[in-house]
Scaffold this motif. Structure first.
Motif, PDB file in Angstrom:
ATOM      1  N   GLU A  57     -39.391  25.686  35.295  1.00  0.00           N
ATOM      2  CA  GLU A  57     -38.155  26.288  34.800  1.00  0.00           C
ATOM      3  C   GLU A  57     -37.332  26.848  35.949  1.00  0.00           C
ATOM      4  OE1 GLU A  57     -35.430  29.404  33.553  1.00  0.00           O
ATOM      5  OE2 GLU A  57     -37.261  29.727  34.718  1.00  0.00           O
ATOM      6  N   ARG A  58     -37.980  27.492  36.895  1.00  0.00           N
ATOM      7  CA  ARG A  58     -37.268  28.026  38.060  1.00  0.00           C
ATOM      8  C   ARG A  58     -36.586  26.912  38.854  1.00  0.00           C
ATOM      9  NH1 ARG A  58     -40.597  32.751  41.217  1.00  0.00           N
ATOM     10  NH2 ARG A  58     -40.370  34.341  39.597  1.00  0.00           N
ATOM     11  N   LYS A  59     -37.331  25.855  39.077  1.00  0.00           N
ATOM     12  CA  LYS A  59     -36.783  24.733  39.853  1.00  0.00           C
ATOM     13  C   LYS A  59     -35.590  24.118  39.124  1.00  0.00           C
ATOM     14  CE  LYS A  59     -39.260  21.869  42.533  1.00  0.00           C
ATOM     15  NZ  LYS A  59     -38.916  22.114  43.812  1.00  0.00           N
ATOM     16  N   ALA A  60     -35.716  23.931  37.833  1.00  0.00           N
ATOM     17  CA  ALA A  60     -34.615  23.364  37.049  1.00  0.00           C
ATOM     18  C   ALA A  60     -33.419  24.308  37.031  1.00  0.00           C
ATOM     19  CB  ALA A  60     -35.074  23.063  35.632  1.00  0.00           C
ATOM     20  N   ARG A  61     -33.661  25.592  36.900  1.00  0.00           N
ATOM     21  CA  ARG A  61     -32.580  26.569  36.890  1.00  0.00           C
ATOM     22  C   ARG A  61     -31.845  26.572  38.227  1.00  0.00           C
ATOM     23  NH1 ARG A  61     -31.136  29.875  33.373  1.00  0.00           N
ATOM     24  NH2 ARG A  61     -33.095  29.749  32.229  1.00  0.00           N
ATOM     25  N   GLN A  62     -32.577  26.488  39.332  1.00  0.00           N
ATOM     26  CA  GLN A  62     -31.949  26.413  40.653  1.00  0.00           C
ATOM     27  C   GLN A  62     -31.061  25.172  40.748  1.00  0.00           C
ATOM     28  OE1 GLN A  62     -35.351  26.499  43.238  1.00  0.00           O
ATOM     29  NE2 GLN A  62     -35.470  28.735  43.255  1.00  0.00           N
ATOM     30  N   PHE A  63     -31.535  24.057  40.214  1.00  0.00           N
ATOM     31  CA  PHE A  63     -30.761  22.821  40.208  1.00  0.00           C
ATOM     32  C   PHE A  63     -29.459  22.993  39.430  1.00  0.00           C
ATOM     33  CE2 PHE A  63     -29.714  18.848  37.988  1.00  0.00           C
ATOM     34  CZ  PHE A  63     -29.423  18.040  39.082  1.00  0.00           C
ATOM     35  N   VAL A  64     -29.556  23.584  38.253  1.00  0.00           N
ATOM     36  CA  VAL A  64     -28.386  23.797  37.406  1.00  0.00           C
ATOM     37  C   VAL A  64     -27.377  24.715  38.108  1.00  0.00           C
ATOM     38  CG1 VAL A  64     -27.593  24.873  35.248  1.00  0.00           C
ATOM     39  CG2 VAL A  64     -29.577  23.342  35.242  1.00  0.00           C
ATOM     40  N   THR A  69     -22.351  25.550  41.194  1.00  0.00           N
ATOM     41  CA  THR A  69     -21.757  26.074  42.425  1.00  0.00           C
ATOM     42  C   THR A  69     -20.997  24.980  43.165  1.00  0.00           C
ATOM     43  OG1 THR A  69     -23.496  27.744  42.616  1.00  0.00           O
ATOM     44  CG2 THR A  69     -22.279  27.208  44.623  1.00  0.00           C
ATOM     45  N   ASP A  70     -21.609  23.811  43.287  1.00  0.00           N
ATOM     46  CA  ASP A  70     -20.947  22.679  43.944  1.00  0.00           C
ATOM     47  C   ASP A  70     -19.667  22.285  43.212  1.00  0.00           C
ATOM     48  OD1 ASP A  70     -23.056  22.685  45.729  1.00  0.00           O
ATOM     49  OD2 ASP A  70     -24.020  20.892  44.875  1.00  0.00           O
ATOM     50  N   HIS A  71     -19.745  22.231  41.913  1.00  0.00           N
ATOM     51  CA  HIS A  71     -18.580  21.873  41.096  1.00  0.00           C
ATOM     52  C   HIS A  71     -17.439  22.865  41.314  1.00  0.00           C
ATOM     53  CE1 HIS A  71     -16.161  20.658  37.675  1.00  0.00           C
ATOM     54  NE2 HIS A  71     -16.207  21.908  37.250  1.00  0.00           N
TER      55      HIS A  71
END
Length: 81
Positions: A57-64, A69-71
């Protein structure tokens, strides 16, 4: 799996993640798993599942968050043009 095992595993995983965050030891959960395995294989399995779920969940949340942020950075760059 019994509610007791599930509840204990979830609480232990939560506490273990806090220790990992504070100490920076991202493999601490392995040591906790060894201690558990010596006493209760059922609790060890439930604990490791809880840890894996939390880490995923942490890894997925960081990805999201990174994607958003990039967008937003791209939008700001466009607005400045």
């Amino acid at each position: 799996m019994s509610d007791t095992i599930t509840n204990l595993a979830a609480k232990l995983a939560e506490d273990t993640m806090k220790v990992m965050d504070e100490t920076g030891d991202d493999r601490f959960f392995v040591e906790v798993g060894v201690v558990l395995g010596a006493a209760s294989q059922s609790l060890e399995e439930a604990f490791l599942t809880e840890i894996r779920v939390r880490m995923a969940e942490r890894k997925a949340r960081q990805f999201v968050i990174q994607r958003l942020t990039d967008h937003r950075s791209k939008l700001k760059a466009i607005e400045k043009q």
